[in-house]
Write a protein that holds these residues in place. Structure first.
Motif, mmCIF file in Angstrom:
data_model
loop_
_atom_site.group_PDB
_atom_site.id
_atom_site.type_symbol
_atom_site.label_atom_id
_atom_site.label_comp_id
_atom_site.label_asym_id
_atom_site.label_seq_id
_atom_site.Cartn_x
_atom_site.Cartn_y
_atom_site.Cartn_z
ATOM 1 N N ARG A 12 0.834 -1.201 0.000
ATOM 2 C CA ARG A 12 0.000 0.000 0.000
ATOM 3 C C ARG A 12 0.866 1.247 0.000
ATOM 4 O O ARG A 12 1.979 1.240 0.520
ATOM 5 C CB ARG A 12 -0.955 -0.012 1.182
ATOM 6 C CG ARG A 12 -0.277 0.089 2.518
ATOM 7 C CD ARG A 12 -1.303 0.004 3.648
ATOM 8 N NE ARG A 12 -0.676 -0.315 4.897
ATOM 9 C CZ ARG A 12 -0.063 0.544 5.678
ATOM 10 N NH1 ARG A 12 0.001 1.804 5.354
ATOM 11 N NH2 ARG A 12 0.499 0.169 6.796
ATOM 12 N N ARG A 45 -17.897 -6.105 -1.029
ATOM 13 C CA ARG A 45 -16.508 -5.637 -1.026
ATOM 14 C C ARG A 45 -16.176 -5.044 0.331
ATOM 15 O O ARG A 45 -17.057 -4.748 1.121
ATOM 16 C CB ARG A 45 -16.289 -4.570 -2.101
ATOM 17 C CG ARG A 45 -16.394 -5.095 -3.507
ATOM 18 C CD ARG A 45 -16.172 -3.997 -4.524
ATOM 19 N NE ARG A 45 -17.220 -2.973 -4.383
ATOM 20 C CZ ARG A 45 -17.055 -1.694 -4.670
ATOM 21 N NH1 ARG A 45 -15.903 -1.242 -5.109
ATOM 22 N NH2 ARG A 45 -18.054 -0.841 -4.516
ATOM 23 N N LEU A 84 -13.609 -2.087 2.347
ATOM 24 C CA LEU A 84 -12.660 -0.977 2.305
ATOM 25 C C LEU A 84 -11.610 -1.286 3.367
ATOM 26 O O LEU A 84 -11.922 -1.390 4.543
ATOM 27 C CB LEU A 84 -13.355 0.350 2.606
ATOM 28 C CG LEU A 84 -14.521 0.723 1.693
ATOM 29 C CD1 LEU A 84 -15.154 2.034 2.150
ATOM 30 C CD2 LEU A 84 -14.088 0.803 0.251
ATOM 31 N N ASP A 94 -8.735 3.151 -0.260
ATOM 32 C CA ASP A 94 -9.940 2.448 -0.708
ATOM 33 C C ASP A 94 -11.178 3.302 -0.443
ATOM 34 O O ASP A 94 -12.054 3.426 -1.295
ATOM 35 C CB ASP A 94 -10.121 1.116 0.037
ATOM 36 C CG ASP A 94 -9.066 0.084 -0.270
ATOM 37 O OD1 ASP A 94 -8.385 0.192 -1.306
ATOM 38 O OD2 ASP A 94 -8.925 -0.856 0.555
ATOM 39 N N ASN A 121 -11.301 6.307 -2.821
ATOM 40 C CA ASN A 121 -11.710 5.880 -4.160
ATOM 41 C C ASN A 121 -13.195 5.548 -4.213
ATOM 42 O O ASN A 121 -13.878 5.853 -5.187
ATOM 43 C CB ASN A 121 -10.879 4.679 -4.620
ATOM 44 C CG ASN A 121 -9.457 5.053 -4.936
ATOM 45 O OD1 ASN A 121 -9.151 6.205 -5.236
ATOM 46 N ND2 ASN A 121 -8.572 4.089 -4.866
ATOM 47 N N TYR A 122 -13.699 4.927 -3.151
ATOM 48 C CA TYR A 122 -15.119 4.591 -3.087
ATOM 49 C C TYR A 122 -15.970 5.868 -3.126
ATOM 50 O O TYR A 122 -16.923 5.975 -3.891
ATOM 51 C CB TYR A 122 -15.415 3.786 -1.820
ATOM 52 C CG TYR A 122 -16.878 3.502 -1.632
ATOM 53 C CD1 TYR A 122 -17.513 2.512 -2.377
ATOM 54 C CD2 TYR A 122 -17.643 4.223 -0.718
ATOM 55 C CE1 TYR A 122 -18.863 2.250 -2.218
ATOM 56 C CE2 TYR A 122 -18.984 3.967 -0.554
ATOM 57 C CZ TYR A 122 -19.592 2.981 -1.303
ATOM 58 O OH TYR A 122 -20.926 2.730 -1.137
#
Length: 70
Positions: A2, A19, A21, A26, A29-30
């Motif tokens: 990461r 999914r 996070l 993450d 981006n979500y």
């Protein structure tokens, strides 16, 4: 591996579609991928600000985690 500055959550955030996070990246981006109308909602704008503060300031990921859960 990461990117540095993008900490992992103590506990991953589960999404309705199954999914998870795992990192602050993450979550960012979500949120960025949400439909514009939803992305512009005050609660998501607040979550974005918290993600930025935690990432830049090295604060606790729990704060960001609580902001991203709905």
């Amino acid at each position: 591996m990461r990117p540095t500055g993008w900490s992992t959550f103590d506990e991953p955030i589960s999404l309705p579609d199954g999914r998870k996070l795992v990192t602050l990246l993450d979550a960012g981006n979500y949120i960025a991928a949400l439909p514009k109308r939803e992305h512009a909602a005050p609660e998501w704008q607040a979550a974005i600000q918290v993600l930025i503060l935690v990432t830049e300031g090295g604060g606790p990921t729990l704060l960001a985690s609580n902001s991203c859960e709905r």
